[in-house]
Design a protein around this motif. Structure first.
Motif, PDB file in Angstrom:
ATOM      1  N   SER A 168     -59.520 -35.389  14.074  1.00 46.10           N
ATOM      2  CA  SER A 168     -58.230 -34.885  13.590  1.00 46.10           C
ATOM      3  C   SER A 168     -57.429 -35.991  12.906  1.00 46.10           C
ATOM      4  O   SER A 168     -56.720 -35.745  11.928  1.00 46.10           O
ATOM      5  N   ARG A 169     -57.540 -37.206  13.410  1.00 47.10           N
ATOM      6  CA  ARG A 169     -56.845 -38.344  12.803  1.00 47.10           C
ATOM      7  C   ARG A 169     -57.398 -38.628  11.408  1.00 47.10           C
ATOM      8  O   ARG A 169     -56.639 -38.918  10.473  1.00 47.10           O
ATOM      9  N   ARG A 170     -58.687 -38.536  11.261  1.00 46.45           N
ATOM     10  CA  ARG A 170     -59.313 -38.778   9.952  1.00 46.45           C
ATOM     11  C   ARG A 170     -58.809 -37.766   8.916  1.00 46.45           C
ATOM     12  O   ARG A 170     -58.510 -38.118   7.775  1.00 46.45           O
ATOM     13  N   VAL A 171     -58.716 -36.523   9.343  1.00 46.63           N
ATOM     14  CA  VAL A 171     -58.231 -35.466   8.451  1.00 46.63           C
ATOM     15  C   VAL A 171     -56.759 -35.687   8.118  1.00 46.63           C
ATOM     16  O   VAL A 171     -56.333 -35.529   6.970  1.00 46.63           O
ATOM     17  N   LYS A 172     -55.980 -36.059   9.119  1.00 48.09           N
ATOM     18  CA  LYS A 172     -54.543 -36.272   8.914  1.00 48.09           C
ATOM     19  C   LYS A 172     -54.286 -37.364   7.883  1.00 48.09           C
ATOM     20  O   LYS A 172     -53.364 -37.264   7.062  1.00 48.09           O
ATOM     21  N   LEU A 237     -64.092 -31.657   7.114  1.00 44.15           N
ATOM     22  CA  LEU A 237     -64.092 -30.879   5.876  1.00 44.15           C
ATOM     23  C   LEU A 237     -63.260 -29.609   6.042  1.00 44.15           C
ATOM     24  O   LEU A 237     -62.438 -29.272   5.195  1.00 44.15           O
ATOM     25  N   ARG A 238     -63.483 -28.918   7.129  1.00 48.04           N
ATOM     26  CA  ARG A 238     -62.840 -27.611   7.376  1.00 48.04           C
ATOM     27  C   ARG A 238     -61.313 -27.719   7.405  1.00 48.04           C
ATOM     28  O   ARG A 238     -60.609 -26.875   6.845  1.00 48.04           O
ATOM     29  N   ASP A 239     -60.782 -28.754   8.069  1.00 55.44           N
ATOM     30  CA  ASP A 239     -59.329 -28.894   8.210  1.00 55.44           C
ATOM     31  C   ASP A 239     -58.704 -29.760   7.123  1.00 55.44           C
ATOM     32  O   ASP A 239     -57.509 -30.069   7.177  1.00 55.44           O
ATOM     33  N   ASN A 240     -59.489 -30.123   6.146  1.00 58.71           N
ATOM     34  CA  ASN A 240     -59.048 -31.031   5.095  1.00 58.71           C
ATOM     35  C   ASN A 240     -58.571 -30.242   3.882  1.00 58.71           C
ATOM     36  O   ASN A 240     -59.312 -29.423   3.334  1.00 58.71           O
ATOM     37  N   GLN A 241     -57.339 -30.473   3.470  1.00 63.18           N
ATOM     38  CA  GLN A 241     -56.792 -29.785   2.302  1.00 63.18           C
ATOM     39  C   GLN A 241     -57.212 -30.443   0.988  1.00 63.18           C
ATOM     40  O   GLN A 241     -57.086 -29.858  -0.088  1.00 63.18           O
ATOM     41  N   ARG A 242     -57.700 -31.659   1.076  1.00 59.75           N
ATOM     42  CA  ARG A 242     -58.073 -32.413  -0.110  1.00 59.75           C
ATOM     43  C   ARG A 242     -59.526 -32.117  -0.480  1.00 59.75           C
ATOM     44  O   ARG A 242     -60.329 -31.736   0.381  1.00 59.75           O
ATOM     45  N   PRO A 243     -59.930 -32.309  -1.748  1.00 60.77           N
ATOM     46  CA  PRO A 243     -61.353 -32.170  -2.093  1.00 60.77           C
ATOM     47  C   PRO A 243     -62.179 -33.155  -1.267  1.00 60.77           C
ATOM     48  O   PRO A 243     -62.012 -34.370  -1.395  1.00 60.77           O
ATOM     49  N   SER A 244     -63.036 -32.654  -0.414  1.00 63.42           N
ATOM     50  CA  SER A 244     -63.715 -33.520   0.557  1.00 63.42           C
ATOM     51  C   SER A 244     -65.181 -33.170   0.696  1.00 63.42           C
ATOM     52  O   SER A 244     -65.575 -31.998   0.640  1.00 63.42           O
TER      53      SER A 244
END
Length: 283
Positions: A168-172, A237-244
């Motif tokens: 979660s921290r990585r996604v944040k 990837l799933r919780d990421n709003q950025r192109p990932s």
């Protein structure tokens, strides 16, 4: 002899002139302080854009020596809203003092988040001779970071050492920084020695589709089997709003793949191809 002169401090005109002089000095000092505290561009040229993104319209190209009045600083993205004469816009603050930068590099205004998978108590998959995945994801990401920084990109690493970082921290980090792209580095495992080999790209959201295709097209120098692009239901990837994307750059339990994975030469190949893919995607 008696001195009948009126003391200076009792002379209204003198007092008024003194007050005006002091006030003028204070105003001049304040203006000078403001001027010299305003950042001075020492890059050859940087873009002033109408939005805090490399895709924003270029309002003006600011030349060496230009001073800008900073009106807002985004603590996450590092874009600054500034005023120059009668124009307002956004600049990528990390470029201000890059003396050789000339506003011609398509990567310079990008923020790329690189995510070396696993780390700390999370070893990742275990490969040949007990090798741990986390040992190889970090130097691979660092090799990519080195090239990107040489092209003036702003690079953010989710970890810089063998430390534990939650998913979660990585996604944040990626979402808060409004990163241009997010890449998570991994090495695969088939669960059985020499049962599979090759590299593979995973995506979840459609906003990563073009980037995935570009990367896969540019992985041309790798001595491993190309397993193509797949759907990956991973949290980063799933919780990421950025192109990932998440890239698996070989199998740790493949004798063939691991003979490359453990070498610096292979990591340099991966880094060059990743940066090539990013560069072409941004164009």
């Amino acid at each position: 002899m008696v001195n009948n002169r009126i003391p200076l401090w009792k002379q209204p005109l003198v007092i008024l002139r003194t007050i005006i002089a002091i006030g003028t000095i204070l105003i001049v000092c304040d203006l000078a302080a403001q001027y010299f505290c305003e950042p001075k561009i020492t890059a050859q040229k940087i873009n002033l854009r109408d939005e805090p993104t490399p895709n924003g319209h270029i309002v003006e190209k600011l030349a060496y020596g230009t001073r800008v009045k900073v009106e807002e600083k985004d603590p996450y993205t590092k874009w600054w809203r500034v005023k120059v004469r009668h124009r307002q816009g956004w600049i990528a603050s990390w470029l201000i003092h890059q003396t050789k930068y000339r506003a011609t590099n398509s990567l310079a205004e990008t923020t790329i988040v690189l995510d070396p998978g696993h780390g700390g108590v999370d070893s990742g998959t275990i490969g040949i001779n007990g090798a741990m995945e986390k040992t190889y994801t970090l130097p691979t990401a660092l090799a990519v970071a080195k090239i990107l920084r040489s092209k003036y990109s702003r690079v953010v690493l989710t970890r810089k050492s063998d430390q534990s970082v939650s998913l979660s921290r990585r996604v944040k980090i990626a979402n808060d920084d409004k990163s241009t792209l997010f890449i998570s580095f991994h090495f695969n495992s088939a669960g059985k020695k020499n049962a599979a080999q090759g590299f593979e790209i995973f995506q979840y959201h459609r906003n990563a589709h073009n980037f995935s295709r570009r990367l896969n097209t540019d992985f041309t120098n790798l001595p491993l089997v190309d397993r193509g692009i797949s759907f990956g239901n991973f949290e980063v990837l799933r919780d990421n709003q950025r192109p990932s994307v998440l890239i698996e750059m070989g199998f740790m339990d493949s004798t063939h793949d691991f003979s490359y994975i453990e070498t610096k030469a292979y990591r340099r190949l991966v880094a060059r191809d990743v940066v090539k893919g990013i560069t072409r995607y941004m164009r």
